[in-house]
Design a protein around this motif. Structure first.
Motif, PDB file in Angstrom:
ATOM      1  N   ASP A  84       0.860  -1.188   0.000  1.00 24.91           N
ATOM      2  CA  ASP A  84       0.000   0.000   0.000  1.00 24.91           C
ATOM      3  C   ASP A  84       0.897   1.238   0.000  1.00 24.91           C
ATOM      4  OD1 ASP A  84      -1.859   1.966   0.296  1.00 24.91           O
ATOM      5  OD2 ASP A  84      -2.589   1.314   2.264  1.00 24.91           O
ATOM      6  N   THR A  87      -2.656   7.135  -0.425  1.00 25.66           N
ATOM      7  CA  THR A  87      -3.701   7.772  -1.231  1.00 25.66           C
ATOM      8  C   THR A  87      -3.294   9.209  -1.514  1.00 25.66           C
ATOM      9  OG1 THR A  87      -5.403   6.402  -0.184  1.00 25.66           O
ATOM     10  CG2 THR A  87      -6.144   8.367  -1.348  1.00 25.66           C
ATOM     11  N   ARG A  93      -6.712   9.412  -5.112  1.00 27.91           N
ATOM     12  CA  ARG A  93      -6.565   8.128  -5.801  1.00 27.91           C
ATOM     13  C   ARG A  93      -5.561   7.265  -5.057  1.00 27.91           C
ATOM     14  NH1 ARG A  93      -4.755   9.083 -11.764  1.00 27.91           N
ATOM     15  NH2 ARG A  93      -5.114   6.829 -11.844  1.00 27.91           N
ATOM     16  N   LYS A  94      -5.786   5.960  -5.073  1.00 31.98           N
ATOM     17  CA  LYS A  94      -4.810   5.042  -4.506  1.00 31.98           C
ATOM     18  C   LYS A  94      -3.580   5.029  -5.416  1.00 31.98           C
ATOM     19  CE  LYS A  94      -5.404   2.397  -1.552  1.00 31.98           C
ATOM     20  NZ  LYS A  94      -5.084   2.450  -0.107  1.00 31.98           N
ATOM     21  N   THR A  96      -1.415   2.738  -5.673  1.00 35.72           N
ATOM     22  CA  THR A  96      -1.326   1.432  -6.321  1.00 35.72           C
ATOM     23  C   THR A  96      -2.156   1.388  -7.604  1.00 35.72           C
ATOM     24  OG1 THR A  96      -3.056   0.683  -4.790  1.00 35.72           O
ATOM     25  CG2 THR A  96      -0.784   0.121  -4.238  1.00 35.72           C
ATOM     26  N   ASP A  97      -3.308   2.074  -7.604  1.00 32.19           N
ATOM     27  CA  ASP A  97      -4.117   2.135  -8.830  1.00 32.19           C
ATOM     28  C   ASP A  97      -3.389   2.908  -9.922  1.00 32.19           C
ATOM     29  OD1 ASP A  97      -6.108   0.744  -7.549  1.00 32.19           O
ATOM     30  OD2 ASP A  97      -7.253   2.531  -6.989  1.00 32.19           O
ATOM     31  N   ILE A  98      -2.709   3.994  -9.539  1.00 32.85           N
ATOM     32  CA  ILE A  98      -1.931   4.770 -10.514  1.00 32.85           C
ATOM     33  C   ILE A  98      -0.811   3.912 -11.102  1.00 32.85           C
ATOM     34  CG2 ILE A  98      -0.438   6.788 -10.811  1.00 32.85           C
ATOM     35  CD1 ILE A  98      -1.980   8.102  -8.504  1.00 32.85           C
ATOM     36  N   VAL A 100      -0.737   0.632 -11.365  1.00 28.85           N
ATOM     37  CA  VAL A 100      -1.305  -0.394 -12.237  1.00 28.85           C
ATOM     38  C   VAL A 100      -1.745   0.203 -13.572  1.00 28.85           C
ATOM     39  CG1 VAL A 100      -3.250  -1.977 -12.513  1.00 28.85           C
ATOM     40  CG2 VAL A 100      -2.013  -1.903 -10.350  1.00 28.85           C
ATOM     41  N   GLU A 101      -2.386   1.361 -13.519  1.00 29.43           N
ATOM     42  CA  GLU A 101      -2.937   1.959 -14.730  1.00 29.43           C
ATOM     43  C   GLU A 101      -1.868   2.550 -15.643  1.00 29.43           C
ATOM     44  OE1 GLU A 101      -5.781   4.782 -13.403  1.00 29.43           O
ATOM     45  OE2 GLU A 101      -7.040   3.292 -12.386  1.00 29.43           O
ATOM     46  N   ASN A 102      -0.786   3.087 -15.073  1.00 29.39           N
ATOM     47  CA  ASN A 102       0.222   3.775 -15.876  1.00 29.39           C
ATOM     48  C   ASN A 102       1.543   3.021 -15.970  1.00 29.39           C
ATOM     49  OD1 ASN A 102      -1.439   6.157 -14.296  1.00 29.39           O
ATOM     50  ND2 ASN A 102      -1.005   6.691 -16.415  1.00 29.39           N
ATOM     51  N   THR A 187      -9.711  -1.919 -21.261  1.00 26.16           N
ATOM     52  CA  THR A 187      -8.544  -2.161 -20.415  1.00 26.16           C
ATOM     53  C   THR A 187      -8.562  -3.589 -19.881  1.00 26.16           C
ATOM     54  OG1 THR A 187      -8.475   0.157 -19.755  1.00 26.16           O
ATOM     55  CG2 THR A 187      -7.307  -1.410 -18.370  1.00 26.16           C
ATOM     56  N   HIS A 190      -3.631  -3.401 -19.067  1.00 29.39           N
ATOM     57  CA  HIS A 190      -3.118  -2.065 -18.750  1.00 29.39           C
ATOM     58  C   HIS A 190      -1.878  -1.719 -19.567  1.00 29.39           C
ATOM     59  CE1 HIS A 190      -5.897  -1.193 -15.477  1.00 29.39           C
ATOM     60  NE2 HIS A 190      -5.719  -2.422 -15.049  1.00 29.39           N
TER      61      HIS A 190
END
Length: 344
Positions: A84, A87, A93-94, A96-98, A100-102, A187, A190
């Motif tokens: 983790d 945020t 935004r998390k 970790t999500d950034i 994964v997405e980028n 998606t 990714h």
């Protein structure tokens, strides 16, 4: 367990143990350097919008900035161990999500740049070693030194001038990432170009490829000098080997001696440094992605730096640095597997 496998396993365990304090020092530096930076991250991340004292206090509490520093540090280490990275303050935004997405876009750029570096660097290194101490050799080495020393944004600007403005090989649309492409591609992995291919959207694949050319060439040229030097030095040493002299004595043409015998053996040390260059590319992609609006982690990092979002910067920098350390461990393991002398 044999002595060979035992020594290899012991070396790997020792290398992993050495990486633990390295990661701890890295995490500590990232945490405290951002905390001692001037300015308040909460008010800075507001982008100039006015906030009341109550709103600022609420945001500081949500980000954990109102707690003692040692408590923030302990929580930060514990969260990193769990994967983790926090945020973001500016857009909630998390991290970790950034990632994964980028992260797929950054990986795509790094691999494409590595391909460019190999395609350019290996032949030039071969020619420099074959015609060593000639004007041709000096020109190639000078090219490698200049590209290695040049900043990424300088090479990026030159690439735009040469390939777009002067030669006209690419149009201006190749200089800007298209949000429409990202929005229209489903998606899954990714990795944008992979997702477009899986969806059968070949027009999107073509557009992504066009936008990938200039940043990959720019980033690849930064490390091309490394491969030129490695191939040149190892080729010169290989050409002095007894088996090469024996091949010449048998009447084999010099071209075949160089390409079939010496060049293949000169590539062996190059294989072990490829992983190191991937790690360098991941770190060097920041300015390149921003220059060409490539939607990777580097571009996101610059955006969050401008927003003074310390949580986002902290998480992205930590992730990239940990990935670089992991790649370094894998490189050491491969080296130990290929060369037993490394284990002792």
């Amino acid at each position: 367990m044999s002595q060979k496998s035992g020594s290899l396993g012991r070396y790997f365990v020792i290398r992993l143990a050495m990486a633990v304090p390295m990661v701890l020092i890295l995490l500590t530096l990232v945490f405290f350097m951002l905390r001692v930076a001037p300015g308040d991250p909460v008010t800075a991340s507001a982008g100039g919008a006015k906030m009341t004292a109550e709103q600022i206090a609420a945001k500081r509490h949500a980000a954990g900035f109102d707690r003692p520093l040692i408590n923030q540090y302990g929580e930060y280490l514990g969260n990193v161990v769990k994967g983790d990275f926090g945020t973001t303050i500016s857009d909630h935004r998390k991290v970790t999500d950034i990632i994964v997405e980028n992260g797929g876009a950054t990986l795509t750029l790094a691999l494409a740049a590595l391909f460019v570096a190999l395609v350019v660097g290996l032949p030039l290194g071969l020619l420099a070693g074959r015609y060593r101490d000639t004007g041709f050799d000096v020109a190639i080495r000078l090219f490698g030194i200049v590209t290695y020393a040049a900043p990424a944004f300088v090479l990026g600007a030159l690439a735009q001038i040469v390939f777009v403005k002067k030669l006209g090989w690419l149009d201006d649309s190749s200089l800007q990432a298209s949000p429409l492409i990202q929005a229209s591609v489903p998606t899954k992995s990714h990795i944008l170009i992979v997702d477009a291919a899986m969806a059968g959207d070949w027009n999107a694949v073509h557009n992504i490829f066009l936008h990938l050319i200039l940043p990959s060439v720019t980033l690849g040229l930064i490390i091309v000098g490394v491969f030129i030097r490695m191939v040149r030095v190892n080729l010169i040493q290989t050409l002095r080997g007894d088996y090469v002299e024996a091949a010449r004595a048998r009447g084999i043409r010099e071209h075949k001696v160089v390409t079939k015998h010496a060049f293949r053996n000169a590539l062996i040390p190059v294989i072990t440094v490829i992983g190191m260059q991937v790690a360098l590319l991941l770190g060097g992609s920041v300015l390149t992605e921003k220059t060409f609006s490539w939607p990777g982690l580097g571009n996101q990092l610059i955006n969050y730096l401008n927003a003074r979002d310390y949580i986002a910067v902290q998480g992205i920098v930590t992730f990239i640095a940990v990935v670089v350390i992991v790649i370094g461990i894998l490189i050491d393991f491969v080296n130990a597997l290929i060369d037993p002398r490394v284990r002792y």
